[in-house]
Scaffold this motif. Structure first.
Motif, short mmCIF file in Angstrom:
data_model
loop_
_atom_site.label_atom_id
_atom_site.label_comp_id
_atom_site.label_asym_id
_atom_site.label_seq_id
_atom_site.Cartn_x
_atom_site.Cartn_y
_atom_site.Cartn_z
N GLY A 10 0.78 -1.09 0.12
CA GLY A 10 0.00 -0.06 0.13
C GLY A 10 0.82 1.36 0.19
N ALA A 11 2.15 1.18 -0.06
CA ALA A 11 3.05 2.33 0.05
C ALA A 11 2.92 2.99 -1.34
CB ALA A 11 4.40 1.90 0.28
N PHE A 12 3.23 4.43 -1.34
CA PHE A 12 3.09 5.12 -2.62
C PHE A 12 4.40 4.64 -3.41
CE2 PHE A 12 5.17 8.84 -4.84
CZ PHE A 12 3.86 9.12 -5.74
N SER A 13 4.14 4.47 -4.68
CA SER A 13 5.02 4.13 -5.75
C SER A 13 4.90 5.10 -7.06
CB SER A 13 4.86 2.54 -6.18
OG SER A 13 5.02 1.67 -5.21
N ARG A 14 6.33 5.08 -7.48
CA ARG A 14 6.18 5.99 -8.75
C ARG A 14 7.38 5.18 -9.75
NH1 ARG A 14 10.20 11.03 -7.33
NH2 ARG A 14 11.48 9.91 -5.69
N LYS A 15 7.00 5.60 -10.88
CA LYS A 15 7.67 5.01 -11.98
C LYS A 15 8.74 6.12 -12.41
CE LYS A 15 4.54 1.65 -13.48
NZ LYS A 15 4.17 0.84 -14.30
N LEU A 16 10.17 5.54 -12.54
CA LEU A 16 11.04 6.71 -12.78
C LEU A 16 11.71 6.19 -14.01
CD1 LEU A 16 12.06 7.11 -9.35
CD2 LEU A 16 11.07 8.90 -10.55
N ALA A 17 12.06 7.06 -14.95
CA ALA A 17 13.01 6.80 -15.95
C ALA A 17 14.49 6.85 -16.24
CB ALA A 17 12.66 7.92 -17.41
N LYS A 18 15.17 6.08 -16.77
CA LYS A 18 16.60 5.94 -16.74
C LYS A 18 17.13 7.42 -16.73
CE LYS A 18 20.66 4.29 -19.08
NZ LYS A 18 21.24 3.53 -20.14
N GLY A 19 18.13 7.68 -15.39
CA GLY A 19 18.59 9.01 -15.55
C GLY A 19 18.07 9.88 -14.36
N ALA A 20 16.87 9.45 -14.05
CA ALA A 20 16.15 10.28 -13.05
C ALA A 20 16.61 9.90 -11.55
CB ALA A 20 14.63 9.99 -12.96
N ALA A 21 16.47 11.09 -10.94
CA ALA A 21 17.10 10.92 -9.49
C ALA A 21 15.76 10.65 -8.40
CB ALA A 21 17.75 12.19 -9.25
N VAL A 22 16.24 9.83 -7.42
CA VAL A 22 14.97 9.44 -6.49
C VAL A 22 15.40 10.54 -5.39
CG1 VAL A 22 14.44 7.73 -4.69
CG2 VAL A 22 15.11 7.08 -6.77
N PHE A 23 16.45 10.77 -5.06
CA PHE A 23 16.96 11.94 -4.11
C PHE A 23 18.43 12.34 -4.49
CE2 PHE A 23 17.65 7.69 -1.93
CZ PHE A 23 19.03 7.94 -1.59
N ARG A 24 18.95 13.39 -3.91
CA ARG A 24 20.35 14.06 -4.08
C ARG A 24 20.90 14.12 -2.93
NH1 ARG A 24 21.87 13.44 -9.29
NH2 ARG A 24 20.25 13.94 -10.89
N GLN A 25 22.17 13.95 -3.02
CA GLN A 25 23.00 14.19 -1.93
C GLN A 25 22.76 15.42 -1.17
OE1 GLN A 25 27.15 14.35 -2.79
NE2 GLN A 25 27.92 14.21 -0.69
N GLY A 26 22.60 15.36 0.26
CA GLY A 26 22.21 16.59 1.00
C GLY A 26 20.65 16.83 1.30
N ASP A 27 19.81 16.04 0.47
CA ASP A 27 18.41 16.18 0.80
C ASP A 27 18.23 15.64 2.11
OD1 ASP A 27 18.10 17.00 -1.82
OD2 ASP A 27 17.06 15.16 -2.69
N ARG A 28 17.16 16.00 2.86
CA ARG A 28 16.81 15.59 3.99
C ARG A 28 16.15 14.18 3.81
NH1 ARG A 28 16.63 17.76 8.42
NH2 ARG A 28 14.80 17.00 9.21
N VAL A 29 16.60 13.11 4.74
CA VAL A 29 15.93 11.90 4.86
C VAL A 29 14.52 11.85 5.46
CG1 VAL A 29 16.13 9.60 5.76
CG2 VAL A 29 18.16 10.79 5.02
N GLN A 30 13.65 11.51 4.59
CA GLN A 30 12.21 11.35 4.98
C GLN A 30 11.48 10.05 4.74
OE1 GLN A 30 10.11 14.75 3.48
NE2 GLN A 30 11.73 16.31 3.91
N SER A 31 12.14 9.25 3.96
CA SER A 31 11.60 7.98 3.62
C SER A 31 12.65 7.00 3.57
CB SER A 31 10.75 8.31 2.10
OG SER A 31 9.81 9.31 2.26
N MET A 32 11.98 5.51 3.89
CA MET A 32 12.56 4.55 3.20
C MET A 32 12.10 4.08 2.06
SD MET A 32 14.54 2.02 4.36
CE MET A 32 14.89 0.46 4.62
N TYR A 33 12.99 3.67 0.89
CA TYR A 33 12.51 3.32 -0.33
C TYR A 33 12.79 1.91 -0.62
CZ TYR A 33 12.67 8.04 -0.96
OH TYR A 33 12.80 9.43 -1.09
N LEU A 34 11.90 1.31 -1.48
CA LEU A 34 11.99 -0.11 -1.99
C LEU A 34 11.97 -0.14 -3.36
CD1 LEU A 34 11.90 -3.20 -1.58
CD2 LEU A 34 9.27 -3.00 -1.54
N VAL A 35 12.89 -0.75 -4.14
CA VAL A 35 12.96 -0.67 -5.52
C VAL A 35 12.21 -2.07 -5.91
CG1 VAL A 35 14.30 -1.12 -7.53
CG2 VAL A 35 15.16 0.30 -5.74
N ARG A 36 10.94 -1.67 -6.52
CA ARG A 36 9.99 -2.77 -6.95
C ARG A 36 10.46 -3.39 -8.09
NH1 ARG A 36 5.86 -3.13 -3.62
NH2 ARG A 36 4.90 -1.08 -2.54
#
Length: 172
Positions: A10-36
């Motif tokens: 039930g967690a929010f999922s998003r589709k990302l294209a090659k080259g996209a960033a999930v997050f960047r160095q220095g961004d605040r940690v707010q979530s745990m991620y799972l690669v589906r």
């Protein structure tokens, strides 16, 4: 299926294209991620401009799990092949782990196996010759499926041509 993966039901999922960033160095940690699906690399920008790949997460792998206990990310998460990534707010993930001991034990088991694999890889990479690296890898993993030798080259830290020369020598 590992019990900790159920925390992402039930967690929010998003589709990302090659080259996209999930997050960047220095961004605040707010979530745990799972690669589906797909692949996402953790990259640290280096002074020479070439990023250092610290880890590549693929299907059913957590992404930047060590950051769960940090304020900001220490690297970039860059999509290597089109991916679907689920995110769960950090407090919800931690709460789930506390309420579900089976999920917590499953997560510990997953990381224990990953530590074992990394230790083995380090020892393989310490060997100087391609033949010695290949022998060690084969002893631990057996022969890969057809078409997967290129990933073996990456895992043992040699170029594909160097690996193919060694394989040809053995068939010789």
């Amino acid at each position: 299926m590992s019990k900790w993966l159920e925390l992402f039901n039930g967690a929010f999922s998003r589709k990302l294209a090659k080259g996209a960033a999930v997050f960047r160095q220095g961004d605040r940690v707010q979530s745990m991620y799972l690669v589906r699906s797909g692949a996402v690399a953790l990259e640290r920008p280096m002074a020479d401009g070439v990023p250092l790949t610290l880890h590549t997460a693929t299907a059913n792998m957590a992404l930047a799990e060590a950051s769960l206990f940090a304020e900001t990310y220490h690297c970039d998460a860059v999509v290597r092949s089109d991916a679907e990534v689920a995110s769960l707010p950090r407090p919800a993930f931690l709460d789930g782990i506390q309420r579900r001991p089976d999920a917590a034990l499953s997560l510990i088991e997953t990381y224990a196996k990953e530590v074992q694999a990394q230790r083995a890889r380090i020892e393989i990479l310490r060997r100087r010759r391609v033949a010695d690296r290949l022998d060690a890898w084969l002893e631990l993993h057996d022969e890969p499926p057809k078409g997967e030798w290129i990933s073996v080259a990456e895992q043992i830290g040699v170029s594909p041509p160097a690996l193919y020369r060694e394989l040809a020598r053995r068939r010789g």
